[in-house]
Motif scaffolding. Structure first.
Motif, PDB file in Angstrom:
ATOM      1  N   LYS A  29      24.262  11.063  37.528  1.00 38.31           N
ATOM      2  CA  LYS A  29      23.886   9.691  37.888  1.00 38.31           C
ATOM      3  C   LYS A  29      22.950   9.095  36.846  1.00 38.31           C
ATOM      4  CE  LYS A  29      24.468  10.540  42.798  1.00 38.31           C
ATOM      5  NZ  LYS A  29      23.800  10.713  44.098  1.00 38.31           N
ATOM      6  N   ALA A  30      22.010   9.889  36.374  1.00 35.85           N
ATOM      7  CA  ALA A  30      21.073   9.405  35.357  1.00 35.85           C
ATOM      8  C   ALA A  30      21.820   9.068  34.065  1.00 35.85           C
ATOM      9  CB  ALA A  30      19.979  10.448  35.099  1.00 35.85           C
ATOM     10  N   VAL A  31      22.727   9.926  33.650  1.00 34.20           N
ATOM     11  CA  VAL A  31      23.519   9.671  32.435  1.00 34.20           C
ATOM     12  C   VAL A  31      24.385   8.425  32.626  1.00 34.20           C
ATOM     13  CG1 VAL A  31      25.392  10.553  30.970  1.00 34.20           C
ATOM     14  CG2 VAL A  31      23.483  12.055  31.600  1.00 34.20           C
ATOM     15  N   GLU A  32      24.973   8.282  33.792  1.00 28.77           N
ATOM     16  CA  GLU A  32      25.809   7.107  34.072  1.00 28.77           C
ATOM     17  C   GLU A  32      24.991   5.825  33.938  1.00 28.77           C
ATOM     18  OE1 GLU A  32      28.438   5.121  37.696  1.00 28.77           O
ATOM     19  OE2 GLU A  32      27.670   7.152  37.938  1.00 28.77           O
ATOM     20  N   SER A  68      26.398  13.342  19.185  1.00 28.33           N
ATOM     21  CA  SER A  68      24.952  13.203  19.107  1.00 28.33           C
ATOM     22  C   SER A  68      24.437  12.284  20.220  1.00 28.33           C
ATOM     23  CB  SER A  68      24.559  12.652  17.738  1.00 28.33           C
ATOM     24  OG  SER A  68      23.180  12.448  17.659  1.00 28.33           O
ATOM     25  N   LEU A  69      25.176  11.206  20.478  1.00 26.15           N
ATOM     26  CA  LEU A  69      24.792  10.287  21.552  1.00 26.15           C
ATOM     27  C   LEU A  69      24.822  10.980  22.907  1.00 26.15           C
ATOM     28  CD1 LEU A  69      26.416   6.850  20.653  1.00 26.15           C
ATOM     29  CD2 LEU A  69      23.994   7.374  20.927  1.00 26.15           C
ATOM     30  N   GLN A  70      25.815  11.856  23.115  1.00 25.88           N
ATOM     31  CA  GLN A  70      25.871  12.586  24.393  1.00 25.88           C
ATOM     32  C   GLN A  70      24.607  13.424  24.572  1.00 25.88           C
ATOM     33  OE1 GLN A  70      28.213  11.721  26.565  1.00 25.88           O
ATOM     34  NE2 GLN A  70      28.937  10.398  24.941  1.00 25.88           N
ATOM     35  N   GLY A  71      24.146  14.046  23.499  1.00 24.21           N
ATOM     36  CA  GLY A  71      22.897  14.811  23.554  1.00 24.21           C
ATOM     37  C   GLY A  71      21.705  13.913  23.844  1.00 24.21           C
ATOM     38  N   LEU A  72      21.711  12.725  23.247  1.00 25.20           N
ATOM     39  CA  LEU A  72      20.642  11.763  23.511  1.00 25.20           C
ATOM     40  C   LEU A  72      20.644  11.348  24.972  1.00 25.20           C
ATOM     41  CD1 LEU A  72      18.379   9.887  22.508  1.00 25.20           C
ATOM     42  CD2 LEU A  72      20.174   8.225  21.915  1.00 25.20           C
ATOM     43  N   TYR A  73      21.831  11.097  25.526  1.00 22.81           N
ATOM     44  CA  TYR A  73      21.929  10.715  26.934  1.00 22.81           C
ATOM     45  C   TYR A  73      21.335  11.794  27.840  1.00 22.81           C
ATOM     46  CZ  TYR A  73      25.280   7.078  25.481  1.00 22.81           C
ATOM     47  OH  TYR A  73      25.891   5.998  24.895  1.00 22.81           O
ATOM     48  N   LYS A  75      18.989  13.955  27.073  1.00 25.81           N
ATOM     49  CA  LYS A  75      17.527  13.939  26.926  1.00 25.81           C
ATOM     50  C   LYS A  75      16.920  12.745  27.652  1.00 25.81           C
ATOM     51  CE  LYS A  75      17.638  16.389  22.551  1.00 25.81           C
ATOM     52  NZ  LYS A  75      17.580  16.261  21.095  1.00 25.81           N
ATOM     53  N   LEU A  76      17.558  11.588  27.540  1.00 24.58           N
ATOM     54  CA  LEU A  76      17.056  10.407  28.232  1.00 24.58           C
ATOM     55  C   LEU A  76      17.185  10.553  29.754  1.00 24.58           C
ATOM     56  CD1 LEU A  76      18.480   7.581  25.938  1.00 24.58           C
ATOM     57  CD2 LEU A  76      16.095   8.323  26.126  1.00 24.58           C
ATOM     58  N   ALA A  77      18.240  11.228  30.185  1.00 22.40           N
ATOM     59  CA  ALA A  77      18.445  11.426  31.623  1.00 22.40           C
ATOM     60  C   ALA A  77      17.278  12.198  32.234  1.00 22.40           C
ATOM     61  CB  ALA A  77      19.763  12.150  31.878  1.00 22.40           C
ATOM     62  N   LYS A  78      16.721  13.121  31.481  1.00 20.40           N
ATOM     63  CA  LYS A  78      15.561  13.875  31.970  1.00 20.40           C
ATOM     64  C   LYS A  78      14.406  12.917  32.284  1.00 20.40           C
ATOM     65  CE  LYS A  78      12.562  17.729  30.975  1.00 20.40           C
ATOM     66  NZ  LYS A  78      11.322  17.739  30.297  1.00 20.40           N
ATOM     67  N   ILE A  79      14.203  11.942  31.416  1.00 18.23           N
ATOM     68  CA  ILE A  79      13.140  10.959  31.640  1.00 18.23           C
ATOM     69  C   ILE A  79      13.435  10.141  32.897  1.00 18.23           C
ATOM     70  CG2 ILE A  79      12.010   8.904  30.690  1.00 18.23           C
ATOM     71  CD1 ILE A  79      12.644  10.139  27.878  1.00 18.23           C
ATOM     72  N   TYR A  80      14.681   9.697  33.037  1.00 13.87           N
ATOM     73  CA  TYR A  80      15.057   8.920  34.217  1.00 13.87           C
ATOM     74  C   TYR A  80      14.842   9.733  35.492  1.00 13.87           C
ATOM     75  CZ  TYR A  80      17.127   4.920  31.810  1.00 13.87           C
ATOM     76  OH  TYR A  80      17.329   3.781  31.065  1.00 13.87           O
ATOM     77  N   ARG A  81      15.157  11.021  35.430  1.00 12.18           N
ATOM     78  CA  ARG A  81      15.000  11.887  36.603  1.00 12.18           C
ATOM     79  C   ARG A  81      13.536  12.105  36.932  1.00 12.18           C
ATOM     80  NH1 ARG A  81      18.478  16.998  35.606  1.00 12.18           N
ATOM     81  NH2 ARG A  81      17.583  17.523  37.615  1.00 12.18           N
ATOM     82  N   GLU A  82      12.663  12.008  35.934  1.00 10.76           N
ATOM     83  CA  GLU A  82      11.229  12.127  36.194  1.00 10.76           C
ATOM     84  C   GLU A  82      10.670  10.856  36.816  1.00 10.76           C
ATOM     85  OE1 GLU A  82       9.654  13.004  32.318  1.00 10.76           O
ATOM     86  OE2 GLU A  82      10.279  15.114  32.403  1.00 10.76           O
ATOM     87  N   GLU A  83      11.262   9.718  36.490  1.00 10.95           N
ATOM     88  CA  GLU A  83      10.725   8.431  36.924  1.00 10.95           C
ATOM     89  C   GLU A  83      11.388   7.867  38.185  1.00 10.95           C
ATOM     90  OE1 GLU A  83       8.022   7.107  35.595  1.00 10.95           O
ATOM     91  OE2 GLU A  83       7.922   8.732  34.133  1.00 10.95           O
ATOM     92  N   PHE A  84      12.609   8.305  38.472  1.00 14.07           N
ATOM     93  CA  PHE A  84      13.351   7.798  39.631  1.00 14.07           C
ATOM     94  C   PHE A  84      13.808   8.950  40.501  1.00 14.07           C
ATOM     95  CE2 PHE A  84      14.148   4.653  36.257  1.00 14.07           C
ATOM     96  CZ  PHE A  84      13.779   3.481  36.894  1.00 14.07           C
ATOM     97  N   THR A  85      13.903   8.689  41.793  1.00 10.76           N
ATOM     98  CA  THR A  85      14.512   9.672  42.685  1.00 10.76           C
ATOM     99  C   THR A  85      16.022   9.491  42.612  1.00 10.76           C
ATOM    100  OG1 THR A  85      14.563   8.197  44.615  1.00 10.76           O
ATOM    101  CG2 THR A  85      12.534   9.514  44.278  1.00 10.76           C
TER     102      THR A  85
END
Length: 135
Positions: A29-32, A68-73, A75-85
């Motif tokens: 969900k975060a990646v999406e 490379s973008l998939q890897g970035l997604y 890493k960014l998803a981890k941030i989203y998961r920390e900030e959103f339920t």
């Protein structure tokens, strides 16, 4: 005793699998959401980079860039998961599934390009103001 150990291992294993499945769903969900809100911007920003690559190597470069973008997604998803339920991500994704949410996804790259132009113009104005005060 062996039965108790087997049952305990089974329960713990099942619980760990269920938690992993939940985490995978949360991650997806975060990646999406990242792809919806930033995917087009990444494409726009990477276009000048791609154009610097010789034509003969462009396709291969694009493939590596996509990986490379998939890897970035991720890493960014981890941030989203920390900030959103996960429930908040569900609600945000539901918004993007509405007509106005779809329009926002479609229109945001155009808005960002126009905003960059305005920002650059403002930056030039700011340089003039700064020069007044640097003397």
């Amino acid at each position: 005793m062996k039965k108790i150990i087997f049952i305990l291992c089974f329960v713990l294993g099942t619980s760990a699998f269920a938690q992993q499945t939940e985490n995978d769903a949360f991650q997806k969900k975060a990646v999406e959401l990242i792809k919806l809100t930033s995917g087009q911007q990444f494409e726009i920003l990477s276009e000048p980079i791609v154009n610097q690559i010789p034509e003969s190597n462009r396709e291969a470069f694009k493939e590596e860039l996509d990986k490379s973008l998939q890897g970035l997604y991720v890493k960014l998803a981890k941030i989203y998961r920390e900030e959103f339920t996960e429930e908040e991500l569900d609600k945000i994704l539901a918004f993007y599934d509405t007509p106005v949410g779809e329009k926002m996804v479609e229109t945001t790259p155009k808005v960002m390009q126009k905003a960059m132009t305005v920002g650059q113009q403002w930056g030039m104005e700011l340089q003039g103001i700064m020069q007044k005060y640097m003397q």
